[in-house]
Design a protein around this motif. Structure first.
Motif, PDB file in Angstrom:
ATOM      1  N   ARG A  52     -24.213  26.598  67.973  1.00 25.46           N
ATOM      2  CA  ARG A  52     -25.617  26.461  67.614  1.00 25.46           C
ATOM      3  C   ARG A  52     -26.168  27.857  67.396  1.00 25.46           C
ATOM      4  O   ARG A  52     -25.919  28.765  68.188  1.00 25.46           O
ATOM      5  N   GLN A  53     -26.906  28.041  66.324  1.00 26.61           N
ATOM      6  CA  GLN A  53     -27.472  29.343  65.997  1.00 26.61           C
ATOM      7  C   GLN A  53     -28.964  29.165  65.724  1.00 26.61           C
ATOM      8  O   GLN A  53     -29.352  28.383  64.853  1.00 26.61           O
ATOM      9  N   LYS A  90     -32.581  25.778  63.557  1.00 18.82           N
ATOM     10  CA  LYS A  90     -31.274  25.997  64.180  1.00 18.82           C
ATOM     11  C   LYS A  90     -30.208  25.438  63.268  1.00 18.82           C
ATOM     12  O   LYS A  90     -30.420  24.477  62.536  1.00 18.82           O
ATOM     13  N   ILE A  91     -29.082  26.109  63.311  1.00 17.89           N
ATOM     14  CA  ILE A  91     -27.902  25.669  62.563  1.00 17.89           C
ATOM     15  C   ILE A  91     -26.917  25.154  63.594  1.00 17.89           C
ATOM     16  O   ILE A  91     -26.570  25.855  64.540  1.00 17.89           O
ATOM     17  N   ARG A  92     -26.486  23.932  63.421  1.00 17.36           N
ATOM     18  CA  ARG A  92     -25.490  23.345  64.322  1.00 17.36           C
ATOM     19  C   ARG A  92     -24.215  23.111  63.539  1.00 17.36           C
ATOM     20  O   ARG A  92     -24.252  22.585  62.427  1.00 17.36           O
ATOM     21  N   ARG A  93     -23.116  23.485  64.126  1.00 23.28           N
ATOM     22  CA  ARG A  93     -21.808  23.241  63.526  1.00 23.28           C
ATOM     23  C   ARG A  93     -20.997  22.389  64.479  1.00 23.28           C
ATOM     24  O   ARG A  93     -20.992  22.629  65.679  1.00 23.28           O
ATOM     25  N   CYS A  95     -34.964  33.492  56.675  1.00 25.58           N
ATOM     26  CA  CYS A  95     -34.659  33.200  58.074  1.00 25.58           C
ATOM     27  C   CYS A  95     -33.757  34.279  58.654  1.00 25.58           C
ATOM     28  O   CYS A  95     -32.754  34.642  58.041  1.00 25.58           O
ATOM     29  N   THR A 104     -31.250  35.069  61.710  1.00 24.59           N
ATOM     30  CA  THR A 104     -30.443  34.303  62.655  1.00 24.59           C
ATOM     31  C   THR A 104     -30.031  35.169  63.831  1.00 24.59           C
ATOM     32  O   THR A 104     -29.842  36.373  63.709  1.00 24.59           O
ATOM     33  N   SER A 112     -20.341  22.827  54.919  1.00 27.19           N
ATOM     34  CA  SER A 112     -19.868  24.189  54.697  1.00 27.19           C
ATOM     35  C   SER A 112     -18.363  24.211  54.742  1.00 27.19           C
ATOM     36  O   SER A 112     -17.724  23.300  55.163  1.00 27.19           O
ATOM     37  N   ASN A 124     -35.574  17.810  58.702  1.00 26.67           N
ATOM     38  CA  ASN A 124     -34.161  18.028  58.972  1.00 26.67           C
ATOM     39  C   ASN A 124     -33.428  18.149  57.657  1.00 26.67           C
ATOM     40  O   ASN A 124     -33.604  17.309  56.772  1.00 26.67           O
TER      41      ASN A 124
END
Length: 107
Positions: free
Chosen positions: A46-47, A67-70, A33, A35, A107, A102
């Motif tokens: 959000r990435q 997407k990566i959500r923190r 992936c 980013t 982290s 999902n």
């Protein structure tokens, strides 16, 4: 014996007996992936990702988006990068959309 210790022991035994036997799993490919850059906001970020799964057995490639959500305190700017995951499965029958879903982690 304390109630907390007994409850913990009972829970651990229940989980151990409820788990199915581990199936043989083999590496069937990899997910790469790329980013986008991200800007951390006060309460999260959000990435977006563009991903490609490559099958080890057939060489087939399937495109995915993610997407990566923190959530939480996240300040600053991060440039884009590349993430790679090895994909393991009980058999090599991986087709279009098989990895859809999902995924959650800490982290």
């Amino acid at each position: 014996m304390s109630k907390i210790y007994f409850a913990s022991l009972l829970s651990a035994l229940a989980i151990a007996f409820a788990m199915p036997a581990q199936a043989q799993r083999a590496r069937v490919g990899g997910l790469t992936c790329d980013t986008d850059p991200r800007v951390g906001l006060v309460l999260g970020s959000r990435q977006d990702m563009r991903c490609v799964f490559r099958s080890s057995a057939t060489g087939a490639q399937y495109a995915y988006r993610g997407k990566i959500r923190r959530i939480g305190l996240d300040l600053g700017v991060t440039r884009g990068g590349t993430l790679f995951w090895a994909v393991f499965a009980p058999d090599s029958h991986i087709g279009r959309g098989t990895l859809r879903g999902n995924y959650v982690g800490a982290s």
